[in-house]
Design an enzyme around this catalytic site. Structure first.
Site, PDB file in Angstrom:
ATOM      1  N   GLU A 165       0.853  -1.246   0.244  1.00 46.09           N
ATOM      2  CA  GLU A 165       0.120   0.183  -0.219  1.00 46.09           C
ATOM      3  C   GLU A 165       0.769   1.503  -0.161  1.00 46.09           C
ATOM      4  OE1 GLU A 165      -3.076  -0.249   3.238  1.00 46.09           O
ATOM      5  OE2 GLU A 165      -3.591  -2.351   2.331  1.00 46.09           O
ATOM      6  N   GLU A 193      -5.799 -10.732  -2.012  1.00 46.22           N
ATOM      7  CA  GLU A 193      -6.528 -10.730  -0.637  1.00 46.22           C
ATOM      8  C   GLU A 193      -8.045 -10.442  -1.059  1.00 46.22           C
ATOM      9  OE1 GLU A 193      -5.326  -7.347   1.775  1.00 46.22           O
ATOM     10  OE2 GLU A 193      -3.227  -7.582   1.361  1.00 46.22           O
TER      11      GLU A 193
HETATM   12  O1  9MR Z   1      -6.861  -8.868   7.968  1.00 44.50           O
HETATM   13  C1  9MR Z   1      -5.611  -8.482   8.607  1.00 44.50           C
HETATM   14  C2  9MR Z   1      -6.005  -8.416  10.154  1.00 44.50           C
HETATM   15  O2  9MR Z   1      -6.434  -9.348  10.689  1.00 44.50           O
HETATM   16  C3  9MR Z   1      -4.873  -7.510  10.905  1.00 44.50           C
HETATM   17  O3  9MR Z   1      -5.333  -7.180  12.222  1.00 44.50           O
HETATM   18  C4  9MR Z   1      -4.424  -6.323  10.294  1.00 44.50           C
HETATM   19  C5  9MR Z   1      -3.101  -5.696  10.841  1.00 44.50           C
HETATM   20  O4  9MR Z   1      -2.330  -6.617  10.421  1.00 44.50           O
HETATM   21  O5  9MR Z   1      -4.200  -6.495   8.716  1.00 44.50           O
HETATM   22  C6  9MR Z   1      -5.304  -7.117   8.138  1.00 44.50           C
HETATM   23  O6  9MR Z   1      -5.161  -7.478   6.627  1.00 44.50           O
HETATM   24  C7  9MR Z   1      -4.804  -6.241   5.827  1.00 44.50           C
HETATM   25  C8  9MR Z   1      -3.802  -6.412   4.808  1.00 44.50           C
HETATM   26  O7  9MR Z   1      -2.563  -6.776   5.608  1.00 44.50           O
HETATM   27  C9  9MR Z   1      -3.309  -5.393   3.895  1.00 44.50           C
HETATM   28  N1  9MR Z   1      -4.511  -5.341   3.317  1.00 44.50           N
HETATM   29  C10 9MR Z   1      -5.623  -4.824   3.946  1.00 44.50           C
HETATM   30  C11 9MR Z   1      -5.773  -6.010   4.921  1.00 44.50           C
HETATM   31  C12 9MR Z   1      -7.275  -5.670   5.691  1.00 44.50           C
HETATM   32  O8  9MR Z   1      -7.034  -4.498   6.766  1.00 44.50           O
END
Ligand code: 9MR
Length: 350
Positions: A149, A254
């Site tokens: 990102e 994702e």
């Molecule tokens: O789904 C993930 C969540 O369980 C975690 O708490 C969070 C922080 O580590 O990250 C979420 O995953 C994200 C991913 O790493 C990057 N794209 C967005 C996802 C959703 O927030």
């Protein structure tokens, strides 16, 4: 000889098809075109019903959060590999591949990386971290999201995050070069959300082109594809084509399909969010969702440039979308809360 009534024959035929599809692992259905993976949490790998589904339907895992810097390196010089090691060991024990996620994400950067603000010190910390993580899993993690990102949503091409404010766009170059040096054979990705929207896709491709111009080793673009109800396919096709045209690989990293299609205000201050689905609205959504999942998998199947598709979690009860942008029951994945295959899964394996 009297033949059984037509309806009975049809019924038997349909039953046979349903049984066959319920038995077909998702990964086998698409094996000729791309690999299918799932985001996991270490604890669920010890729970038999979940781990059985994971190994049956998926050939690849990615850590939903346990390979990020805030988990691996909460303090400078101290590493906690326990969860990351468990996920990699599970994959190896089950003949699965591992996608690494993510070496650098502004939201999971512990403060120590940027402390003091001196660019040379920040660079050294980043390079040490990337080197240590990538070399630990060298040859075992086949692809890394090197930077997650980094692209903005409105302002200039680069996201105005703490890394960018400290050192400008150089942090992206440093991370990719350090990853390549630590494992020359690993595929290196820039991963971002919203590539299905034209304006964001243009910014992402601009950032990628700039990196390639300067010989920064980028192999692919990860499309997160956090989609919502009523998403159309045009933007998906354009995103995958743009990456292929740039000569790079695409991973759909994702994938999930929310039951809601919230306006921007819901994400900014949680106003105007769609109300929770009523029980009698769920079946209609699940049918729409099945069509959209199928269309996205087809978009991947017809393109040699797409080599992996991963869903962001195994079952609806596990999804981040039950808590974001607000607490609300959601139904975004391929298995329901009781681990039953949903219409979307059936549609894919049929
Ligand atoms: O789904 C993930 C969540 O369980 C975690 O708490 C969070 C922080 O580590 O990250 C979420 O995953 C994200 C991913 O790493 C990057 N794209 C967005 C996802 C959703 O927030």
């Amino acid at each position: 000889m009297r033949l059984p009534p037509f309806e009975l024959l049809l019924g038997l035929l349909l039953l046979g098809t349903l049984n066959a599809s319920a038995d077909t692992p998702l990964k086998e259905t698409y094996a000729e075109s791309f690999e299918v993976g799932v985001a996991v949490q270490a604890a669920q790998l010890d729970r038999a019903p979940e781990s059985r589904l994971i190994t049956r339907h998926f050939g690849m895992v990615v850590a939903e959060y346990q390979m990020k810097a805030n988990v691996i390196a909460p303090r400078e010089g101290e590493y906690d590999w326990s969860a990351a090691d468990a996920i990699v060991a599970f994959a190896e024990a089950n003949g699965m591949r591992v996608r690494g996620h993510a070496l650098l994400w502004h939201q999971s950067t512990p403060d120590w990386f940027l402390a003091g603000g001196d660019p040379a010190a920040i660079r050294a910390r980043l390079e040490t971290y990337v080197h240590d993580v990538v070399s630990r899993y060298r040859g075992r993690v086949f692809a890394w999201d090197v930077v997650n990102e980094p692209v903005g949503d409105g302002e200039g091409p680069y996201r105005d995050n703490a890394w960018y404010r400290a050192v400008g766009k150089a942090y992206i170059d440093w991370a990719f070069h350090a990853a390549r040096e630590a494992d020359p054979d690993c595929l290196l990705f820039l991963n971002d959300y919203g590539t299905e929207r034209k304006a964001k896709l243009e910014r992402v491709m601009g950032v990628v082109a700039d990196l390639l111009d300067r010989s920064v080793p980028v192999d692919g673009v990860g499309h997160q594809f956090h989609l919502g109800r009523r998403q159309t396919m045009d933007g998906i096709h354009e995103a995958l084509d743009a990456v292929a045209d740039a000569g790079l690989v695409s991973h759909i990293t994702e994938l999930d399909i929310s039951a809601y299609n919230d306006p921007g205000s819901c994400f900014v201050n949680r106003t105007g969010c769609e109300p929770e689905l009523l029980d009698d609205e769920i079946a209609g959504f699940l049918a729409e969702q099945a069509d959209l999942y199928h269309a996205v998998f087809e978009a991947a199947r017809i393109r040699p440039s797409v080599s992996a598709v991963l869903t962001w979690g195994l079952h609806d009860g596990q999804s981040w979308l039950n808590n974001f942008p607000l607490r609300r029951t959601n139904h975004p994945l391929l298995f329901d809360r009781s681990l039953k295959p949903k219409p979307a899964l059936q549609g894919l394996v049929d």
